[in-house]
Write a protein that holds these residues in place. Structure first.
Motif, PDB file in Angstrom:
ATOM      1  N   THR A  71       7.189 -48.707 -85.212  1.00 17.79           N
ATOM      2  CA  THR A  71       7.449 -48.107 -83.903  1.00 17.79           C
ATOM      3  C   THR A  71       7.011 -46.655 -83.903  1.00 17.79           C
ATOM      4  O   THR A  71       7.379 -45.885 -84.796  1.00 17.79           O
ATOM      5  N   ILE A  72       6.184 -46.291 -82.911  1.00 16.14           N
ATOM      6  CA  ILE A  72       5.703 -44.922 -82.781  1.00 16.14           C
ATOM      7  C   ILE A  72       5.937 -44.474 -81.342  1.00 16.14           C
ATOM      8  O   ILE A  72       5.348 -45.029 -80.410  1.00 16.14           O
ATOM      9  N   HIS A  73       6.828 -43.487 -81.162  1.00 21.93           N
ATOM     10  CA  HIS A  73       7.151 -42.964 -79.830  1.00 21.93           C
ATOM     11  C   HIS A  73       7.485 -44.080 -78.838  1.00 21.93           C
ATOM     12  O   HIS A  73       7.047 -44.083 -77.697  1.00 21.93           O
ATOM     13  N   GLY A  74       8.253 -45.036 -79.338  1.00 17.13           N
ATOM     14  CA  GLY A  74       8.687 -46.122 -78.463  1.00 17.13           C
ATOM     15  C   GLY A  74       7.693 -47.262 -78.337  1.00 17.13           C
ATOM     16  O   GLY A  74       8.006 -48.291 -77.709  1.00 17.13           O
ATOM     17  N   PHE A  75       6.513 -47.109 -78.890  1.00 15.25           N
ATOM     18  CA  PHE A  75       5.501 -48.183 -78.856  1.00 15.25           C
ATOM     19  C   PHE A  75       5.715 -49.136 -80.037  1.00 15.25           C
ATOM     20  O   PHE A  75       5.905 -48.698 -81.179  1.00 15.25           O
ATOM     21  N   HIS A  76       5.685 -50.428 -79.716  1.00 11.02           N
ATOM     22  CA  HIS A  76       5.720 -51.429 -80.781  1.00 11.02           C
ATOM     23  C   HIS A  76       4.288 -51.622 -81.266  1.00 11.02           C
ATOM     24  O   HIS A  76       3.451 -52.215 -80.576  1.00 11.02           O
ATOM     25  N   VAL A  77       3.984 -51.104 -82.457  1.00  7.79           N
ATOM     26  CA  VAL A  77       2.619 -51.098 -82.982  1.00  7.79           C
ATOM     27  C   VAL A  77       2.476 -52.176 -84.064  1.00  7.79           C
ATOM     28  O   VAL A  77       3.297 -52.272 -84.977  1.00  7.79           O
ATOM     29  N   VAL A  78       1.452 -52.980 -83.900  1.00  6.12           N
ATOM     30  CA  VAL A  78       1.146 -54.036 -84.869  1.00  6.12           C
ATOM     31  C   VAL A  78      -0.245 -53.769 -85.450  1.00  6.12           C
ATOM     32  O   VAL A  78      -1.223 -53.671 -84.707  1.00  6.12           O
ATOM     33  N   ARG A  79      -0.315 -53.637 -86.748  1.00  7.43           N
ATOM     34  CA  ARG A  79      -1.585 -53.439 -87.443  1.00  7.43           C
ATOM     35  C   ARG A  79      -1.850 -54.648 -88.335  1.00  7.43           C
ATOM     36  O   ARG A  79      -1.028 -55.005 -89.173  1.00  7.43           O
ATOM     37  N   GLU A  80      -3.019 -55.261 -88.147  1.00  9.91           N
ATOM     38  CA  GLU A  80      -3.348 -56.493 -88.858  1.00  9.91           C
ATOM     39  C   GLU A  80      -4.637 -56.347 -89.655  1.00  9.91           C
ATOM     40  O   GLU A  80      -5.577 -55.683 -89.220  1.00  9.91           O
ATOM     41  N   GLU A  95       4.973 -51.954 -69.907  1.00  9.86           N
ATOM     42  CA  GLU A  95       3.702 -52.448 -69.374  1.00  9.86           C
ATOM     43  C   GLU A  95       2.495 -51.712 -69.965  1.00  9.86           C
ATOM     44  O   GLU A  95       1.349 -52.082 -69.704  1.00  9.86           O
ATOM     45  N   GLU A  96       2.761 -50.666 -70.738  1.00  9.10           N
ATOM     46  CA  GLU A  96       1.668 -49.935 -71.372  1.00  9.10           C
ATOM     47  C   GLU A  96       1.194 -50.684 -72.614  1.00  9.10           C
ATOM     48  O   GLU A  96       2.003 -51.188 -73.394  1.00  9.10           O
ATOM     49  N   LYS A  97      -0.106 -50.747 -72.779  1.00 10.20           N
ATOM     50  CA  LYS A  97      -0.653 -51.468 -73.917  1.00 10.20           C
ATOM     51  C   LYS A  97      -2.004 -50.884 -74.311  1.00 10.20           C
ATOM     52  O   LYS A  97      -2.803 -50.521 -73.454  1.00 10.20           O
ATOM     53  N   THR A  98      -2.249 -50.817 -75.611  1.00 10.96           N
ATOM     54  CA  THR A  98      -3.543 -50.361 -76.114  1.00 10.96           C
ATOM     55  C   THR A  98      -4.026 -51.324 -77.187  1.00 10.96           C
ATOM     56  O   THR A  98      -3.219 -51.895 -77.944  1.00 10.96           O
ATOM     57  N   TYR A 129      -0.711 -42.472 -79.894  1.00 11.64           N
ATOM     58  CA  TYR A 129       0.564 -42.717 -79.222  1.00 11.64           C
ATOM     59  C   TYR A 129       1.345 -41.406 -79.115  1.00 11.64           C
ATOM     60  O   TYR A 129       1.404 -40.623 -80.059  1.00 11.64           O
ATOM     61  N   SER A 130       1.948 -41.215 -77.955  1.00 11.85           N
ATOM     62  CA  SER A 130       2.788 -40.036 -77.737  1.00 11.85           C
ATOM     63  C   SER A 130       3.895 -40.417 -76.763  1.00 11.85           C
ATOM     64  O   SER A 130       3.909 -41.518 -76.202  1.00 11.85           O
ATOM     65  N   LYS A 131       4.806 -39.487 -76.534  1.00 14.77           N
ATOM     66  CA  LYS A 131       5.884 -39.752 -75.584  1.00 14.77           C
ATOM     67  C   LYS A 131       5.340 -39.964 -74.177  1.00 14.77           C
ATOM     68  O   LYS A 131       5.907 -40.705 -73.376  1.00 14.77           O
ATOM     69  N   GLU A 132       4.205 -39.296 -73.898  1.00  8.34           N
ATOM     70  CA  GLU A 132       3.623 -39.391 -72.555  1.00  8.34           C
ATOM     71  C   GLU A 132       2.891 -40.710 -72.328  1.00  8.34           C
ATOM     72  O   GLU A 132       2.690 -41.142 -71.193  1.00  8.34           O
ATOM     73  N   GLY A 133       2.456 -41.373 -73.397  1.00 13.18           N
ATOM     74  CA  GLY A 133       1.724 -42.628 -73.237  1.00 13.18           C
ATOM     75  C   GLY A 133       0.785 -42.875 -74.409  1.00 13.18           C
ATOM     76  O   GLY A 133       0.821 -42.172 -75.417  1.00 13.18           O
ATOM     77  N   ALA A 134      -0.066 -43.880 -74.242  1.00 15.94           N
ATOM     78  CA  ALA A 134      -0.990 -44.256 -75.311  1.00 15.94           C
ATOM     79  C   ALA A 134      -2.417 -44.222 -74.793  1.00 15.94           C
ATOM     80  O   ALA A 134      -2.671 -44.319 -73.580  1.00 15.94           O
TER      81      ALA A 134
END
Length: 257
Positions: free
Chosen positions: A185-194, A217-220, A246-251
């Motif tokens: 988790t980075i700044h509230g983003f659920h990050v998956v690295r594969e 609804e934000e996604k990168t 990723y930041s608090k403001e968005g991705a």
């Protein structure tokens, strides 16, 4: 110049170039299918070595033969010196340039030429057939057969070795060092690295590094794929210089400087 001498010099040029190119190719056959690469690099070395031997080698050899025929009586010592002098003159280019590697390569190529030339001359003088020289062609092909059919047994190119070409790069230290996925988790983003590994029928590997980040609804999305052969890797898809941020403001995506 007699027809026998012309034939002898020509055969010596072909077979010495062939054996020398095979010798050189053994150290350059580490990528992909070693057997095919041995033949590929042999062809490249054969062209360069063949031209040098055909021009410089034949001039030197004919001069040496003239000197030895005119000033030396036939003997075992004269024969050995005749062959060795080929090697010495073959190394001159490297010695003049103070390049030891070129000197050694020139010595080996010229020594092969001198030995084959002497052997053919001996057979011609005795009226014997030159058919045994085809064994040199067999010697040249043996490494290709061994490397091609038994490469996986001799030196298998493993998934771990392929991964080392990609995941050990500093910019990818945040990815799994073997096939799998990490979640964080980075700044509230659920990050998956594969790290995804696929082995191809030709023995190469396709290694994909994939990253997704989701927050509501934000996604990168970001992805790169490398094709890895024995000894080398190539970028197949994606932009390694662009990475998710990723930041608090968005991705978003940013370009690595």
């Amino acid at each position: 110049m007699s027809k026998n001498r012309i034939l002898r010099k020509f055969i010596a040029t072909i077979f010495s170039s062939l054996l020398f190119s095979g010798f050189m190719a053994l150290g350059s056959s580490t990528m992909g299918n070693p057997g095919l690469n041995y033949l590929f690099f042999s062809a490249i070395f054969f062209v360069y070595a063949g031209v040098i031997i055909f021009v410089y080698g034949n001039i030197v050899s004919n001069l040496l033969e003239w000197v030895f025929d005119r000033f030396f009586r036939p003997s075992k010592l004269a024969s050995v010196c005749y062959i060795l002098f080929h090697g010495i003159f073959g190394s001159l280019i490297g010695l003049i340039d103070l390049n030891l590697s070129i000197a050694i390569m020139g010595f080996i190529a010229a020594l092969l030429y001198g030995f084959i030339d002497f052997w053919i001359n001996l057979r011609q003088t005795q009226g014997r057939t030159l058919k045994p020289i085809t064994l040199l062609l067999v010697m040249f092909l043996i490494p290709s057969i061994v490397l091609g059919f038994f490469s996986d047994t001799i030196d298998p190119f493993t998934e771990e070795e392929a991964l080392d070409f990609v995941v050990t790069l500093p910019e990818y230290d945040g990815f799994p060092n073997k096939a799998g996925r990490w979640e964080l988790t980075i700044h509230g983003f659920h990050v998956v690295r594969e790290t995804i590994v696929k082995k191809k029928d030709d023995g190469t590997y396709h290694i994909t590094l994939k990253e997704t980040g989701t927050r509501g609804e934000e996604k990168t999305n970001w992805e790169v794929t490398y094709r890895v052969e024995r000894g080398a890797s190539w970028l197949e898809k994606g932009e390694p210089s662009i990475r998710p941020h990723y930041s608090k403001e968005g991705a978003g995506l940013y370009r690595v400087q």
